[in-house]
Write a protein that holds these residues in place. Structure first.
Motif, mmCIF file in Angstrom:
data_model
loop_
_atom_site.group_PDB
_atom_site.id
_atom_site.type_symbol
_atom_site.label_atom_id
_atom_site.label_comp_id
_atom_site.label_asym_id
_atom_site.label_seq_id
_atom_site.Cartn_x
_atom_site.Cartn_y
_atom_site.Cartn_z
ATOM 1 N N LEU A 20 17.301 57.094 18.024
ATOM 2 C CA LEU A 20 16.519 57.277 16.792
ATOM 3 C C LEU A 20 15.724 56.013 16.485
ATOM 4 O O LEU A 20 14.529 56.082 16.190
ATOM 5 C CB LEU A 20 17.434 57.617 15.617
ATOM 6 N N ALA A 21 16.384 54.867 16.568
ATOM 7 C CA ALA A 21 15.694 53.604 16.280
ATOM 8 C C ALA A 21 14.535 53.398 17.248
ATOM 9 O O ALA A 21 13.427 53.035 16.826
ATOM 10 C CB ALA A 21 16.674 52.440 16.354
ATOM 11 N N ASP A 22 14.762 53.652 18.526
ATOM 12 C CA ASP A 22 13.680 53.515 19.507
ATOM 13 C C ASP A 22 12.513 54.421 19.140
ATOM 14 O O ASP A 22 11.353 54.012 19.197
ATOM 15 C CB ASP A 22 14.173 53.860 20.917
ATOM 16 N N TYR A 23 12.827 55.659 18.770
ATOM 17 C CA TYR A 23 11.794 56.631 18.429
ATOM 18 C C TYR A 23 10.997 56.190 17.194
ATOM 19 O O TYR A 23 9.768 56.168 17.213
ATOM 20 C CB TYR A 23 12.413 58.015 18.189
ATOM 21 N N VAL A 24 11.708 55.845 16.127
ATOM 22 C CA VAL A 24 11.046 55.471 14.869
ATOM 23 C C VAL A 24 10.210 54.203 15.055
ATOM 24 O O VAL A 24 9.047 54.142 14.636
ATOM 25 C CB VAL A 24 12.063 55.304 13.721
ATOM 26 N N LEU A 25 10.786 53.202 15.685
ATOM 27 C CA LEU A 25 10.067 51.936 15.841
ATOM 28 C C LEU A 25 8.861 52.104 16.756
ATOM 29 O O LEU A 25 7.808 51.505 16.508
ATOM 30 C CB LEU A 25 11.012 50.845 16.329
ATOM 31 N N ASP A 26 8.991 52.937 17.784
ATOM 32 C CA ASP A 26 7.831 53.223 18.638
ATOM 33 C C ASP A 26 6.741 53.939 17.840
ATOM 34 O O ASP A 26 5.562 53.593 17.939
ATOM 35 C CB ASP A 26 8.264 54.058 19.845
ATOM 36 N N ALA A 27 7.138 54.916 17.041
ATOM 37 C CA ALA A 27 6.167 55.662 16.227
ATOM 38 C C ALA A 27 5.466 54.760 15.207
ATOM 39 O O ALA A 27 4.312 55.004 14.854
ATOM 40 C CB ALA A 27 6.867 56.817 15.508
ATOM 41 N N MET A 28 6.168 53.711 14.764
ATOM 42 C CA MET A 28 5.603 52.781 13.782
ATOM 43 C C MET A 28 4.939 51.577 14.463
ATOM 44 O O MET A 28 4.524 50.640 13.806
ATOM 45 C CB MET A 28 6.699 52.311 12.820
ATOM 46 N N HIS A 29 4.844 51.640 15.793
ATOM 47 C CA HIS A 29 4.172 50.603 16.587
ATOM 48 C C HIS A 29 4.789 49.219 16.397
ATOM 49 O O HIS A 29 4.095 48.225 16.245
ATOM 50 C CB HIS A 29 2.659 50.583 16.298
ATOM 51 N N VAL A 30 6.121 49.206 16.420
ATOM 52 C CA VAL A 30 6.860 47.949 16.345
ATOM 53 C C VAL A 30 7.198 47.535 17.778
ATOM 54 O O VAL A 30 7.553 48.381 18.604
ATOM 55 C CB VAL A 30 8.155 48.124 15.507
ATOM 56 N N ALA A 31 7.076 46.250 18.085
ATOM 57 C CA ALA A 31 7.370 45.748 19.429
ATOM 58 C C ALA A 31 8.730 46.255 19.901
ATOM 59 O O ALA A 31 9.700 46.246 19.140
ATOM 60 C CB ALA A 31 7.339 44.219 19.431
ATOM 61 N N SER A 32 8.791 46.680 21.159
ATOM 62 C CA SER A 32 10.022 47.271 21.687
ATOM 63 C C SER A 32 11.183 46.284 21.737
ATOM 64 O O SER A 32 12.341 46.688 21.785
ATOM 65 C CB SER A 32 9.782 47.855 23.078
ATOM 66 N N ASP A 33 10.886 44.990 21.695
ATOM 67 C CA ASP A 33 11.969 44.011 21.726
ATOM 68 C C ASP A 33 12.287 43.433 20.341
ATOM 69 O O ASP A 33 13.012 42.449 20.235
ATOM 70 C CB ASP A 33 11.688 42.906 22.735
ATOM 71 N N ALA A 34 11.762 44.069 19.282
ATOM 72 C CA ALA A 34 12.147 43.663 17.923
ATOM 73 C C ALA A 34 13.637 43.959 17.751
ATOM 74 O O ALA A 34 14.155 44.951 18.262
ATOM 75 C CB ALA A 34 11.332 44.421 16.879
ATOM 76 N N GLU A 35 14.335 43.083 17.041
ATOM 77 C CA GLU A 35 15.779 43.219 16.884
ATOM 78 C C GLU A 35 16.133 43.985 15.604
ATOM 79 O O GLU A 35 15.573 43.721 14.541
ATOM 80 C CB GLU A 35 16.433 41.842 16.853
ATOM 81 N N LEU A 36 17.072 44.916 15.756
ATOM 82 C CA LEU A 36 17.550 45.738 14.651
ATOM 83 C C LEU A 36 19.040 45.975 14.853
ATOM 84 O O LEU A 36 19.481 46.248 15.965
ATOM 85 C CB LEU A 36 16.811 47.088 14.631
ATOM 86 N N ASN A 37 19.793 45.864 13.775
ATOM 87 C CA ASN A 37 21.217 46.196 13.793
ATOM 88 C C ASN A 37 21.464 47.343 12.818
ATOM 89 O O ASN A 37 20.997 47.305 11.680
ATOM 90 C CB ASN A 37 22.073 45.004 13.364
ATOM 91 N N ILE A 38 22.196 48.343 13.289
ATOM 92 C CA ILE A 38 22.650 49.439 12.432
ATOM 93 C C ILE A 38 24.170 49.362 12.412
ATOM 94 O O ILE A 38 24.808 49.492 13.457
ATOM 95 C CB ILE A 38 22.175 50.811 12.945
ATOM 96 N N LEU A 39 24.722 49.103 11.230
ATOM 97 C CA LEU A 39 26.169 48.950 11.080
ATOM 98 C C LEU A 39 26.724 50.082 10.234
ATOM 99 O O LEU A 39 26.179 50.395 9.167
ATOM 100 C CB LEU A 39 26.496 47.622 10.396
#
Length: 149
Positions: A20-39
């Motif tokens: 989901l994170a990959d999909y959303v961040l790609d759709a929002m044109h965020v760099a693929s190596d941006a760091e995100l944590n879901i806890l």
């Protein structure tokens, strides 16, 4: 790069939230190596965060903690590499909300994760126009993600 961490007894398919994170961040044109944590955390630590950061009682469903204040990019100008931030989700609160809304807990948590990512990207819902924009985008992103699964 997304890291999904489950600190609860709930069974969480971490790969689904990572996808989901990959999909959303790609759709929002965020760099693929941006760091995100879901806890995923229990009600007690969520209550502590809710009181500490918002001065509100009890656990809440989701809280977002932005780091580098990244914003959505465009196809021609993606968001630069950086740390998007952390999203904390409380499955026990999500489970109750899912029951009330008539869908599964997993669907609710996917919705909350999408909501949290949009907050990290600067979206808000304080004003009615902001709310409409954010919730419409949230719905579109989640539905298109689910359609690809």
């Amino acid at each position: 790069m997304t890291e999904v961490i489950n600190e609860t007894d709930y069974q969480i398919d971490c790969s689904e939230f990572s996808a989901l994170a990959d999909y959303v961040l790609d759709a929002m044109h965020v760099a693929s190596d941006a760091e995100l944590n879901i806890l995923f955390i229990d009600p007690e630590p969520m209550t502590d965060l809710h009181i500490r950061w918002l001065d509100l009682p009890g656990p809440t469903d989701v809280m977002s903690f932005p780091m580098d204040e990244l914003r959505p990019g465009t196809a021609d100008n993606p968001t630069p590499t950086g740390t998007l931030g952390d999203i904390c989700i409380c499955p026990q609160v999500a489970e109750k909300q899912a029951r009330d809304a008539g869908h599964s807990t997993v669907e609710e948590m996917l919705l909350l994760a999408t909501h949290g990512m949009l907050h990290l990207l600067g979206y808000d819902h304080q004003e009615e126009a902001e709310r409409a924009e954010m919730f419409d985008l949230q719905r579109k992103l989640l539905l298109t993600f689910l359609a690809t699964r």
